[in-house]
Design a protein around this motif. Sequence first.
Motif, PDB file in Angstrom:
ATOM      1  N   GLU A   6      38.693  54.691  40.662  1.00 58.26           N
ATOM      2  CA  GLU A   6      38.924  53.793  39.524  1.00 58.26           C
ATOM      3  C   GLU A   6      40.261  53.063  39.683  1.00 58.26           C
ATOM      4  N   GLN A   7      41.295  53.833  40.081  1.00 56.94           N
ATOM      5  CA  GLN A   7      42.601  53.225  40.248  1.00 56.94           C
ATOM      6  C   GLN A   7      42.575  52.156  41.336  1.00 56.94           C
ATOM      7  N   GLU A  63      33.398  37.184  36.922  1.00 57.66           N
ATOM      8  CA  GLU A  63      33.142  38.462  37.577  1.00 57.66           C
ATOM      9  C   GLU A  63      32.625  38.286  38.996  1.00 57.66           C
ATOM     10  N   GLY A 113      42.143  43.500  39.367  1.00 64.19           N
ATOM     11  CA  GLY A 113      42.872  43.376  38.113  1.00 64.19           C
ATOM     12  C   GLY A 113      42.950  41.937  37.628  1.00 64.19           C
ATOM     13  N   TYR A 165      29.610  49.641  42.701  1.00 65.41           N
ATOM     14  CA  TYR A 165      30.482  50.770  42.364  1.00 65.41           C
ATOM     15  C   TYR A 165      29.762  51.829  41.554  1.00 65.41           C
ATOM     16  N   LEU A 208      39.960  50.471  42.402  1.00 68.77           N
ATOM     17  CA  LEU A 208      39.164  49.314  41.955  1.00 68.77           C
ATOM     18  C   LEU A 208      39.966  48.453  40.982  1.00 68.77           C
ATOM     19  N   ARG A 209      40.687  49.131  40.113  1.00 72.02           N
ATOM     20  CA  ARG A 209      41.481  48.358  39.146  1.00 72.02           C
ATOM     21  C   ARG A 209      42.555  47.545  39.863  1.00 72.02           C
ATOM     22  N   ASN A 210      43.176  48.153  40.839  1.00 71.94           N
ATOM     23  CA  ASN A 210      44.207  47.421  41.580  1.00 71.94           C
ATOM     24  C   ASN A 210      43.612  46.222  42.308  1.00 71.94           C
ATOM     25  N   LYS A 221      36.635  39.456  42.212  1.00 70.51           N
ATOM     26  CA  LYS A 221      36.050  40.433  43.139  1.00 70.51           C
ATOM     27  C   LYS A 221      36.337  40.075  44.596  1.00 70.51           C
ATOM     28  N   ASN A 231      46.018  38.043  40.881  1.00 74.63           N
ATOM     29  CA  ASN A 231      45.010  38.633  41.752  1.00 74.63           C
ATOM     30  C   ASN A 231      45.192  38.240  43.210  1.00 74.63           C
TER      31      ASN A 231
END
Lengths: 230, 964
Positions: free
Chosen positions: B141-142, B505, B149, B126, B144-146, B57, B101
């Motif tokens: 979502e995209q 996390e 990841g 989020y 956040l995933r990037n 994160k 990351n």
Amino acid sequence: MPESSIKLSPLHEIARDLEATFTDVDHWRMPERFAGVEIETTSATTGVVLFDETAKGRIQVEGDASDTVLTSAFTLPNLEVGAGTHHDGTNVVRLRQDLFYLSVPPGAEAETIEKVRAQANGSLVTATDITDGRTAIRVIGPDAPTLMSKVCGLDFSEPSFPDGHARQSSVARTNQLIIRNDLGGNPAYSLVGSRSLGAYLWSVLMEAGAEWDIRPIGRSAHHELEKSTT
Amino acid sequence: MSDPTPTRLPERPGEIIDRTRQVSFTFNGEIYPAHPGDTIASALSAAGVRTFSRSFKYHRPRGLLCGAGHCPNCLVQVGDEPNVRSCQRAVEQDMDVNPQNAWPSLDQDVMSLAGLGDRFMPVGFYYKTFMKPSQLWPHYEQALRNAAGLGVVDQGTPWGAYDKQYLHGDVAVIGGGPSGISAALEAAEAGANVLLFDNGPQLGGHLRWRSDSDDTSRKDLLEKVQSARIEVYTDTDVLGWYQDNWLAAVRGDRLFKARAKAIVFATGTIEVPTLFDNNDLPGILLGSAVQRLLNLYGVAPGRRVVVVTANRHGWDLAADLLAAGVELAAIVDERRTRDHPASVDLAAAGVPIYNGSALTGARGRKAVSAAVISEIDDSGNPIGPGRVLSCDTIALSTGWEPALDLLYTAGGKSVYQENRAEMSVDPVPDGLYVAGSANGADLLQARVEDGRVAGRLAAAHLELTEPPPQQELDKLALELSKEERRTSDRISAPDGKKRFVCFCEDVTDVDVDTAIAEGYDSVELLKRYSTISMGPCQGKMCSVNALRLCSRIKGQSVQETGRTTSRPPTTPVYLGVLAGQNMEPVQVSSIHDWHLDRGASMMVAGLWLRPEHYGDATAEVNNVRNRVGLIDVSPLGKFQLTGPGAPDLLERLYINQWRNLRKGRVRYGVMCNDEGVVLDDGVCARVDDDTWYLSTTSTGAGTAFQWIQWWLQSGWGGNVHLTDMTEIYSAFNLAGPHSREVLRKLTKRDLGNKAFPYMRIRRTRVAGVSCRVWRIGFTGELSYEIHVPSSAGLHVWEALMEAGGEFGIAPFGVEAQRVLRLEKGHLIVGQDTDAMSDPLGADMAWAVKLEKPDFLGKRSLERISVDGPHQRLVGFEMTRKHIVPEEGLQIVKPQENGKLNIIGWISSSRFSPTLKKSIGLCWLPSDIGSEPGATFTIYQDGRLEEARVHHGPFFDPGGERLKS
């Protein structure tokens, strides 16, 4: 039946693609050798090999009186379900109380069926030649039990699945009759299942056995192994 | 990031690297050396690399922490494989390793600025921030995933080779440490077949790398294992327990499915970190990780080390470091006693020792530069001013958590032992046993003895031996109760820095506090809201700390707080491993290769591969209508009934009558279930007095066989045997006006209409092969269905093709057959019927013999026959002849208000090349369907198309052609 060999195993095309040499066995055209007898027998005694024994005759005998009938037709000991015996070239396995599986030399099907029917004496015993509906693949070699454990959930250890015994189970997601019939001091299993699934099963076994350099063997090498058994 | 001073030590006893050889690999674009036996992490550590990747994160720098394959801190990308645990993966020559990351670089990660704005990203941010507007969620979502990841998945990666293997044993022992080995030996000695699993490359567990190891003991145990009946599986993770002691275990690319009658869980303990400020800085390692580096790979963890402990293991570690020549900045022990044998040497060596003190924080920007310690009171709270100790490494050895996840999944109930600050299991389910460190045993002798007793109990469970005497069990329990506490549950007070509970996390103690304050105060809710324990470590590093924190915030005990449910897999596993070797059965006919050689386009029908067409289905239809065609119908179900009881059985199974069928004759039959729903159809022939031969649909063959077998075994099996002949016979349909002429060339039998009329069966030789030949006609043409022993199938097929050459014979596929049968108005069960279709509605009322005493479905059909079916299967023609409605389309009735009521559906439709118009079968309300020529409306692609009801065959309604 025509003079020439017109019966083909479902594995025929595979053998042809592997450039096997062929021989005739009672109207069947079967692989004689692949890489050579010595190489094939060595693999069978040090690793694991596959042998196409589809040409062998297969007979299913059903009926409440089948035990009595078969005992009269052949000299049979009392067989538990799952147990088998060998008599004069014929292997007999009891699959259910009222169902037996017979494996006979190629071409001996009709004679065997007649022999069974002759002993029926009016009782409802059905002897059916199922040779054409099945593929029979024999897995031979010291690594055969481990190979089998990759495609089947049964316990292939000695006490759980001794020589001469049979089980019906799923092998690579297909229904198969598995008969343990050791050869030349090495574990061996005959897988008898639907003809239409034979090519699929063969390819799965070859892939699963790649770690032992599995190879197919022909009738010559198989004959050599049989001689070493006797 | 690379330390200029390599930290590879002189050779260590017990190390597993091969110093005589060297390999090289790249990490983050730089080349590094390694020795065979090194892991990626040990090689990087030897080169002084501290930061391996960035966190999930906040993108904080992370490096080696546990060294045991549990935590997420050393995850790297190896080639195209993400999330590789670098402490477990052996280095290979030219391996391409990269951090995860991190962008644009590991050293300067832009996303690490997120840490500065953490107040705007509280737990669950989020859920709160990105909910509106909902249509933007895919973009959020995209993004956040990037940002968060875990490595990069290369979708172009070729398929791996995975497989499975079944294992069977009397006793399975999970864990190859001293207690597991001891259990395995004891069970094997009692005569059990034992499966011994260990996730390490060699047996021995902590004896391989811990300072209290007794190498002689390890070698002695291993020798005994080799001579016992024990199947050893090293490098194998057991990741799940399932019903009936079914264990899932993974070694490399292979999944083992192991069954055992009894299981010993000697799963050991997992060293866990504690909470203090900046507890995630690179350079903070667990003590066991330091010992692994030292003793397995000959690598010093750093140049100046602070050992923080609360048990004897920290002192063992300190002694190891001293012996290896690594500078010790201090030993900090929460306990006030100093009774470890090594304390004398350490003090004599001038190592500062702080008893009654604890670590409260770490300092450093990208790696540890100092440890902050403080004296603590009896409750563990800091007292007095803190002390800053300069160092580059902090080795934590303050607590252990028994690795009991597998046992929990097996039904073991967790009990938190406050006096030991550890979980235990009570009761342990029958046939399962826990031993060694996982059972609370800490001293080597206790572990060995506990394992031995567990092995004996497992063997006794199988009645292979007597269980140990109660006196022995009591003595062992007493010994275990005397074991020194090895785990601290102290949590230091916060000092404004981040203190991570969950490294996977990036969840901090503040996040836990916030989540509970927001009402997520049950551990299961807390887990889902904060995502604690949902990352790659699956709670191994964080669960127990989260529980302790939660219990303190809520003011209740850990036991009252509870724990989250453990579920398999307990360790990460590749999906490919779970999939295993590709095993998708495919059925092919005896003519399969011939079809392929002729360019057939194959289609899947059930498990069968069948020729759909050979290039031009329309030409195939025309050829059958005008000349002669040959189709492979081998997948048809073919059963033989033998015995005097066959007619009675048939009368019950079918809606038709059978007793009056004479020898050599054939009749079409329909089977229904007890609700009167059509199950299957086909033809049935009486071969002789007591032998009946019937066919079923291709895709319904298996179901039909089971259906008949079920009734046979339910009391209808007297005097009749059922044999599945489907595979014994290949089946070919020779159809067309010239079919008789073709067949005549290959058989001596009289094929004339008188000797061999329509709906008859004959046994005859075709091309020298004894066959069963039916004269039936699904296509509506004069045709012969030849059932030939499958081994001679290709011979007969080729003979037919050769014989038909002069008549223009050509093979035809399933598509042409579907058109031909539709022209004839024949239905296909499963295509034109569904789970509601009865024979009265399906235009088969003529076959329903309600006057029979009984048959399956009779009662239902009697009721339906009173008012007649509500729906009817009828033929239709399109008003616009070239429009072919899609199968499955709805038939509608426009209402005055403009709405469309659905009143039926299209089950089959094709353009008929023979009739030059579109035809089909459909289900309509009886009032419309009963009226030939009635019009109705089909809704297609937003338009309404008109069609008309047609009764009977479209082609050759009198049947002259097939009876010719």
